[in-house]
Design a protein around this motif. Structure first.
Motif, short mmCIF file in Angstrom:
data_model
loop_
_atom_site.label_atom_id
_atom_site.label_comp_id
_atom_site.label_asym_id
_atom_site.label_seq_id
_atom_site.Cartn_x
_atom_site.Cartn_y
_atom_site.Cartn_z
N GLU A 103 0.85 -1.19 0.00
CA GLU A 103 0.00 0.00 0.00
C GLU A 103 0.89 1.24 0.00
O GLU A 103 1.90 1.28 0.71
CB GLU A 103 -0.91 0.02 1.23
CG GLU A 103 -1.91 -1.13 1.29
CD GLU A 103 -3.02 -0.99 0.25
OE1 GLU A 103 -3.24 0.14 -0.24
OE2 GLU A 103 -3.63 -2.02 -0.08
N GLU A 106 1.71 2.68 3.34
CA GLU A 106 2.76 1.98 4.10
C GLU A 106 4.14 2.40 3.59
O GLU A 106 5.06 2.62 4.39
CB GLU A 106 2.60 0.47 3.98
CG GLU A 106 3.65 -0.29 4.78
CD GLU A 106 3.54 -1.80 4.69
OE1 GLU A 106 4.30 -2.48 5.39
OE2 GLU A 106 2.69 -2.29 3.91
N LEU A 167 -7.72 8.07 3.00
CA LEU A 167 -7.26 7.23 4.10
C LEU A 167 -8.45 6.49 4.72
O LEU A 167 -9.42 7.13 5.16
CB LEU A 167 -6.57 8.07 5.17
CG LEU A 167 -5.33 8.85 4.72
CD1 LEU A 167 -4.79 9.69 5.88
CD2 LEU A 167 -4.26 7.92 4.19
N TYR A 168 -8.37 5.18 4.75
CA TYR A 168 -9.42 4.39 5.38
C TYR A 168 -9.42 4.63 6.89
O TYR A 168 -8.36 4.85 7.50
CB TYR A 168 -9.22 2.91 5.10
CG TYR A 168 -9.62 2.49 3.71
CD1 TYR A 168 -10.90 1.99 3.46
CD2 TYR A 168 -8.73 2.61 2.64
CE1 TYR A 168 -11.28 1.61 2.18
CE2 TYR A 168 -9.11 2.23 1.35
CZ TYR A 168 -10.39 1.73 1.14
OH TYR A 168 -10.75 1.37 -0.13
N THR A 171 -7.08 2.37 8.64
CA THR A 171 -5.68 2.78 8.48
C THR A 171 -5.35 3.91 9.44
O THR A 171 -4.30 3.91 10.09
CB THR A 171 -5.42 3.23 7.04
OG1 THR A 171 -5.71 2.15 6.14
CG2 THR A 171 -3.97 3.66 6.85
N GLU A 174 -5.14 2.51 13.04
CA GLU A 174 -3.93 1.71 13.28
C GLU A 174 -2.69 2.56 13.33
O GLU A 174 -1.77 2.31 14.12
CB GLU A 174 -3.81 0.62 12.21
CG GLU A 174 -4.86 -0.48 12.36
CD GLU A 174 -5.00 -1.36 11.14
OE1 GLU A 174 -4.20 -1.18 10.18
OE2 GLU A 174 -5.91 -2.21 11.12
N ARG A 175 -2.61 3.63 12.49
CA ARG A 175 -1.44 4.49 12.48
C ARG A 175 -1.37 5.41 13.71
O ARG A 175 -0.29 5.67 14.23
CB ARG A 175 -1.43 5.37 11.21
CG ARG A 175 -1.14 4.61 9.94
CD ARG A 175 0.32 4.18 9.84
NE ARG A 175 1.23 5.28 10.05
CZ ARG A 175 1.57 6.15 9.12
NH1 ARG A 175 1.07 6.04 7.90
NH2 ARG A 175 2.43 7.12 9.39
#
Length: 217
Positions: A103, A106, A167-168, A171, A174-175
């Motif tokens: 991705e 990432e 941006l999901y 995501t 988690e970030r």
């Protein structure tokens, strides 16, 4: 401006990487084989190299012998996903190893991490009407500081460094929160809404239906 050399022989992948690096505020050059990479390194200084392993003429592993004395950080990008290949790349001196397919968010996160490790990140970011000093974590508009919480500041940087990328919610969670996203979007939504209201970006950080959010630039 941070200068990144992209060494990738698959042009669609190379172009995709370049577009997103430039959106994130980096300058980059793309070359498509190992010899062209060596020539580029003779002519200019780079802050980071994104290096494919399977390259025409000179492969990425061989090229590492040329790069190592230059002391430029390297992230390998490769379809060779075995532990043996990963260990080989890291032992040759690569700073990170990202397997395809990956991705873009990432990749950008790993680029940021490696650059920060080498103290090569830009300390001052100017985006729209904001000035962000990443060394002091101070955000200003027209010279006046904006009071953000730690999570709000981290959210802002995440959007700035992924400008024009949808941006999901998972995501983002988690970030920023570092845990597994369990499907409850209230935490993400509340923090995004409060942050964009504080900085006056209600029209710039837009909601993407059934996905999450995007900073438009």
């Amino acid at each position: 401006m941070i200068q990144i050399l992209v060494v990738e022989d698959e042009r669609p992948i190379s172009n995709l990487i370049a577009v997103n690096l430039r959106k994130a505020g980096y300058s980059c050059r793309c070359v498509y084989d190992g010899m062209a990479a060596a020539d580029a390194l003779d002519k200019a200084r780079y802050d980071l190299i994104l290096l494919d392993v399977m390259l025409p003429k000179v492969d990425g592993y061989e090229l590492m012998n040329y790069i190592t004395p230059l002391e430029i950080p390297v992230i390998f990008l490769t379809a060779k996903a075995s532990v043996t290949d990963r260990v080989k790349g890291l032992k040759l001196g690569a700073d990170d190893y990202l397997t395809k397919p990956f991705e873009i968010i990432e990749l950008l996160a790993r680029v940021e991490t490696v650059l920060r490790r080498y103290h090569k990140t830009e300390n001052i970011l100017t985006v729209h009407d904001l000035v962000i000093d990443t060394s002091s974590r101070i955000v200003k508009r027209d010279g006046a500081p904006i009071n953000l919480t730690k999570k709000e500041y981290e959210l802002l940087l995440l959007f700035v460094r992924n400008k024009n990328v949808a941006l999901y919610r998972e995501t983002i969670y988690e970030r920023i929160w570092g845990g597994e996203y369990m499907g409850d979007s209230r935490t993400v939504d509340l923090h995004v809404q409060r942050m964009r209201k504080k900085i006056g970006w209600e029209d710039k950080i837009v909601t993407v239906y059934k996905v999450g959010y995007r900073l438009e630039g």
